[in-house]
Design a protein around this motif. Structure first.
Motif, PDB file in Angstrom:
ATOM      1  N   PHE A  15     -20.871  23.319  29.766  1.00 15.46           N
ATOM      2  CA  PHE A  15     -21.840  22.627  30.570  1.00 15.46           C
ATOM      3  C   PHE A  15     -23.079  22.332  29.893  1.00 15.46           C
ATOM      4  CE2 PHE A  15     -19.250  24.139  34.120  1.00 15.46           C
ATOM      5  CZ  PHE A  15     -18.577  23.088  34.545  1.00 15.46           C
ATOM      6  N   GLY A  16     -23.416  23.142  28.627  1.00 13.74           N
ATOM      7  CA  GLY A  16     -24.400  23.067  27.880  1.00 13.74           C
ATOM      8  C   GLY A  16     -24.554  21.604  27.047  1.00 13.74           C
ATOM      9  N   ALA A  17     -25.826  21.380  27.000  1.00 11.54           N
ATOM     10  CA  ALA A  17     -25.837  20.042  26.329  1.00 11.54           C
ATOM     11  C   ALA A  17     -25.196  19.433  25.119  1.00 11.54           C
ATOM     12  CB  ALA A  17     -27.504  19.695  25.985  1.00 11.54           C
ATOM     13  N   PRO A  18     -25.410  20.397  23.929  1.00 17.00           N
ATOM     14  CA  PRO A  18     -24.680  19.798  22.760  1.00 17.00           C
ATOM     15  C   PRO A  18     -23.227  20.232  22.915  1.00 17.00           C
ATOM     16  CG  PRO A  18     -26.067  21.853  22.239  1.00 17.00           C
ATOM     17  CD  PRO A  18     -26.139  21.447  23.567  1.00 17.00           C
ATOM     18  N   GLN A  19     -22.733  21.274  23.409  1.00 17.59           N
ATOM     19  CA  GLN A  19     -21.312  21.229  23.454  1.00 17.59           C
ATOM     20  C   GLN A  19     -20.581  20.340  24.376  1.00 17.59           C
ATOM     21  OE1 GLN A  19     -23.609  24.011  23.779  1.00 17.59           O
ATOM     22  NE2 GLN A  19     -23.428  24.725  21.813  1.00 17.59           N
ATOM     23  N   LYS A  20     -21.368  20.129  25.693  1.00 16.35           N
ATOM     24  CA  LYS A  20     -20.371  19.258  26.556  1.00 16.35           C
ATOM     25  C   LYS A  20     -20.172  17.982  25.951  1.00 16.35           C
ATOM     26  CE  LYS A  20     -21.329  17.270  31.118  1.00 16.35           C
ATOM     27  NZ  LYS A  20     -22.572  17.081  32.068  1.00 16.35           N
ATOM     28  N   ALA A  21     -20.631  17.473  25.032  1.00 12.03           N
ATOM     29  CA  ALA A  21     -20.470  16.233  24.444  1.00 12.03           C
ATOM     30  C   ALA A  21     -19.075  16.065  23.811  1.00 12.03           C
ATOM     31  CB  ALA A  21     -21.630  15.439  23.872  1.00 12.03           C
ATOM     32  N   THR A  22     -18.854  17.249  23.223  1.00 12.76           N
ATOM     33  CA  THR A  22     -17.628  17.529  22.362  1.00 12.76           C
ATOM     34  C   THR A  22     -16.427  17.768  23.038  1.00 12.76           C
ATOM     35  OG1 THR A  22     -18.097  19.952  21.923  1.00 12.76           O
ATOM     36  CG2 THR A  22     -18.995  18.248  20.485  1.00 12.76           C
ATOM     37  N   TYR A  23     -16.370  18.001  24.301  1.00 13.69           N
ATOM     38  CA  TYR A  23     -15.068  18.477  25.175  1.00 13.69           C
ATOM     39  C   TYR A  23     -14.484  17.223  25.579  1.00 13.69           C
ATOM     40  CZ  TYR A  23     -12.172  20.053  28.970  1.00 13.69           C
ATOM     41  OH  TYR A  23     -11.333  20.330  29.620  1.00 13.69           O
ATOM     42  N   ASN A  24     -13.221  17.080  25.483  1.00 19.40           N
ATOM     43  CA  ASN A  24     -12.461  15.869  25.670  1.00 19.40           C
ATOM     44  C   ASN A  24     -11.347  16.367  26.780  1.00 19.40           C
ATOM     45  OD1 ASN A  24     -10.855  13.652  25.768  1.00 19.40           O
ATOM     46  ND2 ASN A  24     -10.439  13.593  23.807  1.00 19.40           N
ATOM     47  N   ALA A  25     -11.548  16.127  28.114  1.00 19.66           N
ATOM     48  CA  ALA A  25     -10.764  16.394  29.103  1.00 19.66           C
ATOM     49  C   ALA A  25      -9.130  15.595  28.886  1.00 19.66           C
ATOM     50  CB  ALA A  25     -11.486  16.251  30.421  1.00 19.66           C
ATOM     51  N   GLU A  26      -9.255  14.604  28.527  1.00 24.06           N
ATOM     52  CA  GLU A  26      -7.906  14.017  28.432  1.00 24.06           C
ATOM     53  C   GLU A  26      -6.756  14.640  27.394  1.00 24.06           C
ATOM     54  OE1 GLU A  26     -10.748  11.797  27.864  1.00 24.06           O
ATOM     55  OE2 GLU A  26     -10.824  11.348  29.991  1.00 24.06           O
ATOM     56  N   GLU A  27      -7.516  15.303  26.415  1.00 20.36           N
ATOM     57  CA  GLU A  27      -6.818  15.971  25.180  1.00 20.36           C
ATOM     58  C   GLU A  27      -6.322  17.437  25.766  1.00 20.36           C
ATOM     59  OE1 GLU A  27      -5.459  14.827  22.334  1.00 20.36           O
ATOM     60  OE2 GLU A  27      -6.346  13.017  22.577  1.00 20.36           O
ATOM     61  N   ASP A  28      -7.314  18.040  26.594  1.00 20.97           N
ATOM     62  CA  ASP A  28      -7.192  19.354  26.852  1.00 20.97           C
ATOM     63  C   ASP A  28      -6.050  19.653  28.139  1.00 20.97           C
ATOM     64  OD1 ASP A  28      -7.412  22.082  27.255  1.00 20.97           O
ATOM     65  OD2 ASP A  28      -9.270  22.001  28.281  1.00 20.97           O
ATOM     66  N   THR A  29      -4.822  19.344  27.814  1.00 20.70           N
ATOM     67  CA  THR A  29      -3.937  19.557  29.193  1.00 20.70           C
ATOM     68  C   THR A  29      -2.851  20.565  28.914  1.00 20.70           C
ATOM     69  OG1 THR A  29      -2.488  18.114  27.601  1.00 20.70           O
ATOM     70  CG2 THR A  29      -3.951  16.814  29.107  1.00 20.70           C
ATOM     71  N   PHE A  30      -3.053  21.780  28.394  1.00 24.22           N
ATOM     72  CA  PHE A  30      -2.503  22.670  28.213  1.00 24.22           C
ATOM     73  C   PHE A  30      -2.277  23.553  29.711  1.00 24.22           C
ATOM     74  CE2 PHE A  30      -1.285  27.150  27.425  1.00 24.22           C
ATOM     75  CZ  PHE A  30       0.048  27.159  26.610  1.00 24.22           C
ATOM     76  N   PRO A  31      -1.125  23.712  30.370  1.00 24.68           N
ATOM     77  CA  PRO A  31      -0.973  24.488  31.525  1.00 24.68           C
ATOM     78  C   PRO A  31      -1.175  25.712  31.453  1.00 24.68           C
ATOM     79  CG  PRO A  31       1.075  23.915  30.393  1.00 24.68           C
ATOM     80  CD  PRO A  31       0.246  23.434  29.663  1.00 24.68           C
ATOM     81  N   VAL A  32      -2.345  26.155  31.641  1.00 27.87           N
ATOM     82  CA  VAL A  32      -2.870  27.550  31.788  1.00 27.87           C
ATOM     83  C   VAL A  32      -2.171  28.449  32.780  1.00 27.87           C
ATOM     84  CG1 VAL A  32      -5.094  28.939  31.769  1.00 27.87           C
ATOM     85  CG2 VAL A  32      -5.281  26.691  30.789  1.00 27.87           C
ATOM     86  N   GLN A  33      -1.737  28.112  33.829  1.00 28.51           N
ATOM     87  CA  GLN A  33      -1.057  28.811  34.643  1.00 28.51           C
ATOM     88  C   GLN A  33      -0.012  29.530  34.020  1.00 28.51           C
ATOM     89  OE1 GLN A  33      -1.574  25.605  35.123  1.00 28.51           O
ATOM     90  NE2 GLN A  33       0.264  24.285  35.783  1.00 28.51           N
ATOM     91  N   TYR A  34       0.832  28.822  33.131  1.00 25.17           N
ATOM     92  CA  TYR A  34       1.952  29.258  32.496  1.00 25.17           C
ATOM     93  C   TYR A  34       1.503  30.787  31.753  1.00 25.17           C
ATOM     94  CZ  TYR A  34       4.339  25.381  34.274  1.00 25.17           C
ATOM     95  OH  TYR A  34       4.947  24.577  34.859  1.00 25.17           O
ATOM     96  N   LEU A  35       0.493  30.751  31.232  1.00 22.50           N
ATOM     97  CA  LEU A  35      -0.201  32.000  30.452  1.00 22.50           C
ATOM     98  C   LEU A  35      -0.778  33.143  31.558  1.00 22.50           C
ATOM     99  CD1 LEU A  35      -2.208  30.401  27.582  1.00 22.50           C
ATOM    100  CD2 LEU A  35       0.387  31.400  27.458  1.00 22.50           C
TER     101      LEU A  35
END
Length: 81
Positions: A15-35
């Motif tokens: 949620f920080g201003a400089p880092q928030k702009a670099t996050y791409n939710a469409e690319e981040d699709t790893f199923p974390v529950q399997y870990l």
């Protein structure tokens, strides 16, 4: 103190201003529950003291840390870098 610092780092990364702009939710699709689920089961079953919840949580964190790189590798492979 360590948990609070870790939570603050995650918050600023998401949620920080400089880092928030670099996050791409469409690319981040790893199923974390399997870990998370296997690490939680291992944390309960394989630890030093089977009666201590702190030992179970510590073992869970160790197992989770061992596989924490997998979502990052998945994202890099998906982006083709």
């Amino acid at each position: 103190l360590f948990i609070g610092a870790s939570a603050a780092i995650v918050y600023f990364m998401r949620f920080g201003a400089p880092q928030k702009a670099t996050y791409n939710a469409e690319e981040d699709t790893f199923p974390v529950q399997y870990l998370l689920a296997p690490c939680a089961v291992l944390g309960v079953l394989i630890n030093q003291d089977h009666t201590s919840p702190f030992e179970m949580i510590w073992a869970f964190s160790i197992y989770l840390e061992a596989v924490a790189i997998l979502p990052q590798l998945f994202l890099l492979q998906k982006q083709g870098e």
